[in-house]
Design an enzyme around this catalytic site. Structure first.
Site, mmCIF file in Angstrom:
data_model
loop_
_atom_site.group_PDB
_atom_site.id
_atom_site.type_symbol
_atom_site.label_atom_id
_atom_site.label_comp_id
_atom_site.label_asym_id
_atom_site.label_seq_id
_atom_site.Cartn_x
_atom_site.Cartn_y
_atom_site.Cartn_z
ATOM 1 N N TYR A 18 0.796 -1.223 0.000
ATOM 2 C CA TYR A 18 0.000 0.000 0.000
ATOM 3 C C TYR A 18 0.833 1.281 0.000
ATOM 4 O O TYR A 18 0.287 2.373 -0.049
ATOM 5 C CB TYR A 18 -0.939 0.004 1.205
ATOM 6 N N HIS A 45 -8.827 2.059 -5.801
ATOM 7 C CA HIS A 45 -7.959 1.225 -4.949
ATOM 8 C C HIS A 45 -6.506 1.680 -5.049
ATOM 9 O O HIS A 45 -6.039 2.039 -6.131
ATOM 10 C CB HIS A 45 -8.026 -0.239 -5.373
ATOM 11 N N LEU A 46 -5.800 1.602 -3.947
ATOM 12 C CA LEU A 46 -4.370 1.906 -3.945
ATOM 13 C C LEU A 46 -3.588 0.842 -4.710
ATOM 14 O O LEU A 46 -2.742 1.140 -5.529
ATOM 15 C CB LEU A 46 -3.864 1.965 -2.495
#
Lengths: 146, 146, 146, 146, 146, 146, 146, 146, 146, 146, 146, 146
Positions: free
Chosen positions: C24, C101-102
């Site tokens: 992340y 989304h990352l």
């Protein structure tokens, strides 16, 4: 006097300590036996400790345990995932049987997620290396009804 | 001093003792708490014991445990089978987390055979009623590295 | 004046920067907020930025967005894979909703390949870390019809 | 001197030449042994050649091969499709192991398409009758690192 | 000087504007090219823009991009769902590759939910018509490391 | 004089040596060609050696091989997993066709476990790098009936 | 006096009348409440009527109903398809629980065909808009045993 | 003189009469043997009657039966569901082989519905306790061609 | 004057008459062309008849047919089972397209039971050898609307 | 005057009261008829009440109902799970059709969870014994539009 | 006097002797009737022997057998694989019902491996042609309890 | 004189013209009969034309056709997707049987994609409304061998 706890080990566990140590740790099967005996002793029981690479031997030992054991700790290893014969043998055992693993099969390959042993066992202890056996022996001792 | 063991309980466990006693036994959640405290005490640790019906609460408590706990015993109950959010929270926890159940989910309905918690946990103890918690607390204490 | 863009974040994103940084990245959720505000400002809009570990909060915020937002950027995290409730809430929102989304869920575990959010969203931006949010905010601003 | 190549044969291969000749050909297991020995000799190695109908024997022989063999040619026959125990044994063998078959399992019934052996082997040679063994022995000899 | 961004388009995209406009919009592929060039220019890069109905051409162009491009925007269209060959080609490209779609495949037929391209790409932008390409080009420019 | 062995290579194999060397090794396709020619020569045969990224080219070359080759070694790479067209072409070839791979697809992602080529081939050699080709060429030479 | 019927409503039902009226009709949740009260009154019972977007609230209300309600009408909406927690809560309720829906889930997307609530409920009424609630309330009243 | 009928029994059948009598009845394996001998005698044949917990033994006995038996009655018990090795052994036996069960596997757990033995046997008799064996012996006697 | 019927043939059909004659018959592709021309002539139309082993060619020809053909008879052969690209091309063709096969795919291997072409075609004619083409041409002629 | 409600009953319902009373209760089909007539009368309608063990009869009666009935209550019993023919017949009926069951199929074997009738019906009432019919008749009466 | 054995035959069995004799043999249905009568007579019983191509007839005859038969031999032929209605009818029959087949369905196409009849029957006899019926009649006679 | 072509129609086809005309068109079954007779006449044959809602009738008519027909056109409608009985009946018919549909089942719901009739038929014609029947009759006439 109380009956012993049967601790039965399946295929490849004779090589414990040599086999994929990043998964199974560096303890040997003799270390496991010693830890089991110690915990059982604290509940006033002895241990019958065996290993085989043959599915049929495990079936026969489970049959033997029916009259001679107070409880069973079974690490069927690979056979736990594929053996209906072990499942059927467990169904005949009215003693507490504990499904025991050094590693946590649910965190490994998907073909290790299903267990015919767990389906018929009283309960499961997995993932803690030698400690798994110690806890499983305690569960077997405390749940034994002889 | 050693950090406490977090013992976190998911949905419907507040009714323990009333809920399907043939599956879950007659002990209440207070009985479980007492047993956990006793076993933790023998390892010189205290217990933080909580229950919630909300998935989000369990996620937040796991996040809190990252800095405050020495280990975690998690009985996520029904959420264990469906919660990717708990799985992700577990991935962030570098402590030993023990997946703990009163009954043996593998011996029940097939939708209880999959567990997102087991996938990310250190290990599993299930099927022994209150004894499951005691053994899980011991595993958490012995594997804790603080 | 133009309505704001709602940027809604799901479970465990409050720990961004601490959680599995190899997946992340090291940016925090405050970094994400700042990047979103900057991009939105270049389109003359403000941002309403929230996070919760509770599925129900995300449902309620999506309901609120129906009248108050010009567009929505939704990173439902784990709930995106399991929440029919979010899917139903999205169906009631006639604004452009961007699934954001990352990381790239399609390149991760198979249980992250299905998304109830993507099924009901206008489009998807994933895999670019903080840049994912910036691009998603731009998409929301340009597609907004208020 | 170089270590031998272990050539291990699973269930029903003792009847080679009698069993479904339209699939397996008319060579006997002794013919196979001779062909293996000849090819191994051209690489300066001997062959240890065995057959068993018992899964457990194959597991034990693979364990033995760990220290005594330079490489392994394994035709697990039916057990290749069902045996996690063989898979686990292979995981402990750091030697090159060649998955070898007389016929081509991919061209037969669908339950022969999956192989726990292939999953853990160095490579596969199948479909050429006795020639499969010769080529597998060559691969084992050339990849052996002792 | 910075290397160009390769924008590669798969089968049937040559008919953009004519093909199912309720799904793909009325912009033509020339409109897409112009939008890509404008966004790339704002990052000081040029665009190499191509289309083919042949899977093999896309494979070859990806191979070419390895040394000549700073990043890749790939709309493989139908081949994204079925082509392991494109997946393998992507695995050899160390540049950022953006999986880009005009529509949102997750909101269409189930055979469009799987993508061999997304599996190997850096990230995904989909669902915004021409805007998808613009955002994908920005991502490619900002993530390029040449 | 004996007919040549056709050695046909599919998509991305032109980059051999550059592509994921931890899987495919550092040999180039020219190295492979040389090794094939050497082994074929020892059986008195020449080699026709080709590579294409186009599925259709492989289909056409297999058709050509029907009358001109003594045997075929086919490394269809990615197309082996998805191409019914190659499967159909193989069905028309009465020569021995060997399905050949540098790596062992069974030990990789699950979408590489199915092979339309293996379904229709005489046999398989996989997992040994360049040695796979050498063994496959030998099999083709010895099984050729012209 | 008779205990009331609990009518519990899940996520997004607070927007009834605004949400996809072609599926759910134009009645509001207040209309539903009035219809339930009228039908219950004809059986001499009152109604406890609640709605929440939180799965945990529904679990807790079902637990409360165990001692306070004569019967339960549960429209769990989206949570009915995914919530094992609701299923478990229902298992503890010995009252008649009616699974109630405005639309007919079997005639919609396939992910609405499975219901953890129906699995544990007494019966189902679905597809008739507000009338579904009226009939479900009648069933709960007539099957109540207090 | 006519060759004998081989009656081969798999794992756990040695405990017949003790094992789950509500499923398997109270007859012992000796009762079964006597019933088989009586029925065989009425067709002028003797019986060779064996039991083992080892899959490999059953494989070997089937191989032996090829030349020495007039027909085979095989109750492979648990191995019938998992053993490809038994399936392969059956394929080599040109005698009539009767798949025989005390209980009716189709009326039990789903993992008992598949049988590798039935796939290769002449026919099936199941569900009648000891009578199953009697009928199976009759079928073997009447279909024997020696 | 009426536009021609495009009759497009996929991979391996160039070998018709040589390829598995027990399935496909002994007619050649020239015989098929003649039969198509005769039937089309009886409806006052000509035929454009082509074959390619390349999926991309079939895609391009379908695109061309959009403006130049009155109807299309497409025997995509193997590509019909795997090609989303052909499916997408068909979606852009508003002419009647007839999915045509010499043999009956539903009576062959299961991987031939799914057809991306049939999913998007007007109708299907299969199983009658050359007669399939004649009937398909008649259907195309009678359904053509130019 | 208002048209009657057709109440159509499928296979084995003629034995109601005798068949598995622990599942279906002790009411007979005549009891059901009386309850239906009473509820219909309260809405000013009569009932046409029939039963057959033949799938074809149910199809024909549904066809007849198209012009003669005001609504239909259909308990197709076993045929509901397997009959596409009933599904097709329902598709032709523009009247409200209520899928009605005495027991709750979702709480029984998994092969009862799918219903071709529910897929095409207006709604479902199940699980309440005779009360299911009463509620279904009310729904049919109130939704009838004649 | 003892009640008769009902021998009920399903679709296409009226053509026995003409239908695929390599599978079903050359005996006619009259031959089967004679063999059944002979075996029943040796147990002092008569036979009621019927055949129908209608599923509904078989359902009705099973209902009739409940009071009139001592046992039932049912060869439901094709309906055994698809008929839940027969399954339900069997559930109501407390007599021994024998699932009987001329051939061995487990050795044929996979759609013949599932049987709704076997699921609810006492036991199975299959694979022995007319002998199957004889053995099934014996089982029915010996298990009958009237 | 030549035998007639049997044209057999399954459930709900008696309502042709009334049933979902957007799928099936506005022609009636009498129109279909007329079209069949005309096409058959051009090949010197008559037509036997029937319809039934009963699966058993179709089975019996196919049996009758064995001796009385020159070929069969079968539109089994819904039964084609579920009837193993029809499949078995077809297997006994050595005449050409044409599987015929007004619409194209492959373009409709997924439960219409499988056909037990197509599995056993000579070929398929579908998707052209009444024209389907005409082409099917031609195929039957030309392939008839009487």
């Amino acid at each position: 006097m109380s009956k012993p706890i049967y601790v039965l080990n399946g295929p490849n566990l004779n090589l414990l300590g040599e086999r994929e140590p990043e998964i199974y740790g560096s303890s040997t099967l003799d270390d496991v036996r010693a830890a089991c005996e110690a915990r059982a002793a604290s509940f006033g029981r002895e241990v019958v400790f065996r290993q085989s690479n043959h599915e049929g031997d495990l079936v026969s030992w489970l049959q033997e345990a029916r009259s001679k054991a107070g409880g069973v700790v079974l690490n069927a290893a690979a056979y736990g995932h594929t053996s209906v014969a072990l499942h059927d043998a467990l169904k005949m055992v009215s003693l507490p049987v504990i499904d025991c693993h050094l590693s946590n099969p649910d965190a490994r390959e998907s073909f290790r997620h299903h267990s015919y042993v767990a389906l018929a066992a009283k309960g499961v202890v997995s993932g803690f290396g030698v400690i798994s056996y110690e806890l499983a022996v305690e569960a077997a001792c405390r749940l034994a009804a002889d």
